[in-house]
Design an enzyme around this catalytic site. Structure first.
Site, PDB file in Angstrom:
ATOM      1  N   CYS A 116       0.812  -1.228   0.000  1.00 51.25           N
ATOM      2  CA  CYS A 116       0.000   0.000   0.000  1.00 51.25           C
ATOM      3  C   CYS A 116       0.843   1.273   0.000  1.00 51.25           C
ATOM      4  O   CYS A 116       0.316   2.366  -0.214  1.00 51.25           O
ATOM      5  CB  CYS A 116      -0.956   0.009   1.188  1.00 51.25           C
ATOM      6  N   HIS A 256      -3.091   7.614   2.530  1.00 50.05           N
ATOM      7  CA  HIS A 256      -3.557   6.314   2.033  1.00 50.05           C
ATOM      8  C   HIS A 256      -4.971   6.070   2.565  1.00 50.05           C
ATOM      9  O   HIS A 256      -5.285   6.385   3.716  1.00 50.05           O
ATOM     10  CB  HIS A 256      -2.594   5.236   2.519  1.00 50.05           C
ATOM     11  N   ASN A 286      -9.987   0.674  -0.226  1.00 56.99           N
ATOM     12  CA  ASN A 286      -8.526   0.645  -0.276  1.00 56.99           C
ATOM     13  C   ASN A 286      -8.093  -0.019  -1.586  1.00 56.99           C
ATOM     14  O   ASN A 286      -8.209  -1.233  -1.737  1.00 56.99           O
ATOM     15  CB  ASN A 286      -8.007  -0.135   0.943  1.00 56.99           C
TER      16      ASN A 286
HETATM   17  O1  UT7 Z   1      -3.699  -0.787   3.647  1.00 58.63           O
HETATM   18  C1  UT7 Z   1      -2.721  -1.505   4.346  1.00 58.63           C
HETATM   19  C2  UT7 Z   1      -2.768  -1.201   5.770  1.00 58.63           C
HETATM   20  N1  UT7 Z   1      -4.003  -1.692   6.357  1.00 58.63           N
HETATM   21  C3  UT7 Z   1      -4.641  -0.950   7.231  1.00 58.63           C
HETATM   22  O2  UT7 Z   1      -4.253   0.163   7.503  1.00 58.63           O
HETATM   23  C4  UT7 Z   1      -5.816  -1.585   7.934  1.00 58.63           C
HETATM   24  C5  UT7 Z   1      -5.716  -1.379   9.424  1.00 58.63           C
HETATM   25  N2  UT7 Z   1      -6.765  -2.053  10.193  1.00 58.63           N
HETATM   26  C6  UT7 Z   1      -8.066  -1.701  10.129  1.00 58.63           C
HETATM   27  O3  UT7 Z   1      -8.450  -0.852   9.346  1.00 58.63           O
HETATM   28  C7  UT7 Z   1      -9.024  -2.331  11.116  1.00 58.63           C
HETATM   29  O4  UT7 Z   1      -8.296  -3.031  12.080  1.00 58.63           O
HETATM   30  C8  UT7 Z   1     -10.049  -3.280  10.458  1.00 58.63           C
HETATM   31  C9  UT7 Z   1     -11.041  -2.497   9.642  1.00 58.63           C
HETATM   32  C10 UT7 Z   1      -9.348  -4.306   9.604  1.00 58.63           C
HETATM   33  C11 UT7 Z   1     -10.836  -4.018  11.568  1.00 58.63           C
HETATM   34  O5  UT7 Z   1     -11.460  -3.079  12.428  1.00 58.63           O
HETATM   35  P1  UT7 Z   1     -11.282  -3.190  14.010  1.00 58.63           P
HETATM   36  O6  UT7 Z   1     -12.113  -2.146  14.600  1.00 58.63           O
HETATM   37  O7  UT7 Z   1      -9.817  -3.188  14.317  1.00 58.63           O
HETATM   38  O8  UT7 Z   1     -11.934  -4.575  14.303  1.00 58.63           O
HETATM   39  P2  UT7 Z   1     -11.283  -5.850  15.027  1.00 58.63           P
HETATM   40  O9  UT7 Z   1     -10.459  -6.623  14.079  1.00 58.63           O
HETATM   41  O10 UT7 Z   1     -10.671  -5.441  16.332  1.00 58.63           O
HETATM   42  O11 UT7 Z   1     -12.584  -6.670  15.367  1.00 58.63           O
HETATM   43  C12 UT7 Z   1     -13.574  -6.185  16.303  1.00 58.63           C
HETATM   44  C13 UT7 Z   1     -14.798  -7.078  16.242  1.00 58.63           C
HETATM   45  C14 UT7 Z   1     -14.449  -8.569  16.270  1.00 58.63           C
HETATM   46  O12 UT7 Z   1     -15.444  -9.222  17.005  1.00 58.63           O
HETATM   47  P3  UT7 Z   1     -15.167  -9.669  18.536  1.00 58.63           P
HETATM   48  O13 UT7 Z   1     -13.986 -10.588  18.463  1.00 58.63           O
HETATM   49  O14 UT7 Z   1     -14.863  -8.389  19.260  1.00 58.63           O
HETATM   50  O15 UT7 Z   1     -16.449 -10.315  18.922  1.00 58.63           O
HETATM   51  C15 UT7 Z   1     -14.563  -8.975  14.811  1.00 58.63           C
HETATM   52  O16 UT7 Z   1     -14.905 -10.349  14.672  1.00 58.63           O
HETATM   53  O17 UT7 Z   1     -15.475  -6.844  15.002  1.00 58.63           O
HETATM   54  C16 UT7 Z   1     -15.677  -8.094  14.344  1.00 58.63           C
HETATM   55  N3  UT7 Z   1     -15.683  -7.857  12.918  1.00 58.63           N
HETATM   56  C17 UT7 Z   1     -16.773  -7.543  12.234  1.00 58.63           C
HETATM   57  N4  UT7 Z   1     -18.053  -7.390  12.598  1.00 58.63           N
HETATM   58  C18 UT7 Z   1     -18.949  -7.070  11.659  1.00 58.63           C
HETATM   59  C19 UT7 Z   1     -14.616  -7.881  12.076  1.00 58.63           C
HETATM   60  N5  UT7 Z   1     -15.025  -7.589  10.826  1.00 58.63           N
HETATM   61  C20 UT7 Z   1     -16.357  -7.374  10.904  1.00 58.63           C
HETATM   62  C21 UT7 Z   1     -17.338  -7.049   9.959  1.00 58.63           C
HETATM   63  N6  UT7 Z   1     -18.621  -6.911  10.372  1.00 58.63           N
HETATM   64  N7  UT7 Z   1     -17.054  -6.853   8.653  1.00 58.63           N
END
Ligand code: UT7
Length: 337
Positions: A116, A256, A286
């Site tokens: 990225c 980005h 993205n």
């Molecule tokens: O471009 C290259 C660099 N990449 C980035 O900069 C991406 C950086 N990371 C992110 O943008 C975020 O971490 C994500 C968008 C990937 C994820 O968001 P988050 O707020 O960090 O969510 P998380 O992974 O901490 O998950 C929180 C909860 C989890 O459930 P539990 O374990 O708390 O019950 C996930 O299972 O949200 C759940 N979850 C979802 N729920 C509904 C994860 N994806 C989804 C979804 N819909 N699509």
């Protein structure tokens, strides 16, 4: 000898027609429009879904528009570099395919990959060729067909990504415009948190890798998020400070487009209002190496000669950085999109 700077003299872009909405994603995996909007900030993304078309198709469309807008003759192009992680083939390069499709007879061409941050690294790489004095017209393209490496059964990654391409023309100037400063960083310790498990030389394709979705993006989102916020904010603040850029004379930050919360955090750290930040994540998601030039493609008509811009990105590797650009022309986006 007078100092040569590399200035951006035009932009071209392309996104595919097909719009993949959050509603459609909610029918594929267990998620909602509300979760995606509040946690990521993507409403829809473009998908290249015609069979047999790859990244070079989008890169070619973007480069063609760029050549039209800059009224460039194919024989005048010296060099084409494409930043991508989703080339049509492992080899040959997307850039070499472009040379053929665009009829470039005098250019040499290659791809580079920094995930990225690809376009950020590419901006500095392309500028270095111009600064050498040997090359006069360099096309740089950021292009990725992220849908080809996205697992549409994984709700944690599939809402994030989209497909697209955009290109800049770089040319020499002895005036103080163009790519003026850069801070580029790499930390290979990021590997476990963001990578594609199979398809490379460590784990070549097999029935097992295909059955287990190992040819798709693997991401530990929370860790990547943390590093993205702190590293993008740090280098952006650093490059602003050492170039005397303040919230008053900095016109635009181009971050980005990975997550709206990351974009908010970078703007907050720089004490910049969001109307000085280029944002199109809600429409494209993205697109990896294409996010930065697609922002310029969208905002070109708002840019004025002399505007101070900071580009910043973060990606797999880890790779990240910030680049200071003094914009070289008044934006006049033509109606040819
Ligand atoms: O471009 C290259 C660099 N990449 C980035 O900069 C991406 C950086 N990371 C992110 O943008 C975020 O971490 C994500 C968008 C990937 C994820 O968001 P988050 O707020 O960090 O969510 P998380 O992974 O901490 O998950 C929180 C909860 C989890 O459930 P539990 O374990 O708390 O019950 C996930 O299972 O949200 C759940 N979850 C979802 N729920 C509904 C994860 N994806 C989804 C979804 N819909 N699509």
């Amino acid at each position: 000898m007078e100092k040569i700077n590399a200035v951006i003299t035009g932009v071209g872009g392309y996104v595919p027609d097909y719009i993949l909405t959050n509603e459609e994603i909610s029918r594929m995996v267990d998620t909602t429009d509300e979760w995606i909007m509040t946690r990521i900030g993507v409403k829809e993304r473009r998908i290249l879904n015609e069979e047999g078309l790859g990244t070079s198709y989008m890169a070619r469309k973007a480069a063609k528009q760029l050549m039209q807008r800059t009224q460039s003759n194919p024989e005048d192009i010296d060099l084409v570099i494409v930043a991508t992680s989703t080339g049509d083939y492992i080899f040959p390069s997307v850039a070499s395919i472009l040379c053929d499709k665009l009829g470039l007879k005098n250019a040499f061409a290659f791809d580079m990959q920094a995930a990225c941050s690809g376009f950020l690294y590419l901006l500095e790489t392309g500028a270095s060729f111009i600064r050498s004095g040997k090359y006069k017209k360099v096309i740089i393209v950021g292009a990725d067909k992220m849908s080809s490496i996205t697992d549409y059964t994984d709700r944690a990654t599939c809402p994030i990504f989209g497909d697209g391409a955009a290109a800049f023309m770089l040319e020499p100037t002895t005036e103080e415009f163009g790519i003026l400063d850069s801070i580029l960083k790499t930390d290979g310790k990021g590997l476990p948190f963001l990578h594609m498990k199979a398809g490379g030389s460590v784990c070549p394709p097999s029935y097992f890798t295909v059955d287990n979705h190992m040819h798709c993006v693997y991401q530990e989102g929370r860790t990547v998020f943390k590093y993205a916020v702190s590293n993008m904010s740090d280098v952006s603040a650093q490059i602003a400070e050492r170039n005397g850029l303040t919230k008053e004379n900095l016109n635009w930050v181009i971050p980005h487009q990975a997550n709206m919360r990351i974009i908010d955090a970078v703007a907050h750290r720089m004490e910049l209002p969001l109307d000085k930040v280029m944002i199109n994540i809600q429409r494209y998601g993205n697109t990896s190496a294409a996010t930065l030039p697609l922002c310029i493609w969208d905002y070109e008509d708002k840019l004025k000669k002399g505007d101070n811009l900071i580009f910043t990105a973060f990606g797999a590797g880890f790779t990240w950085g910030a680049i200071y650009v003094k914009w070289g022309y008044d934006g006049n986006k033509s109606s040819d999109n």
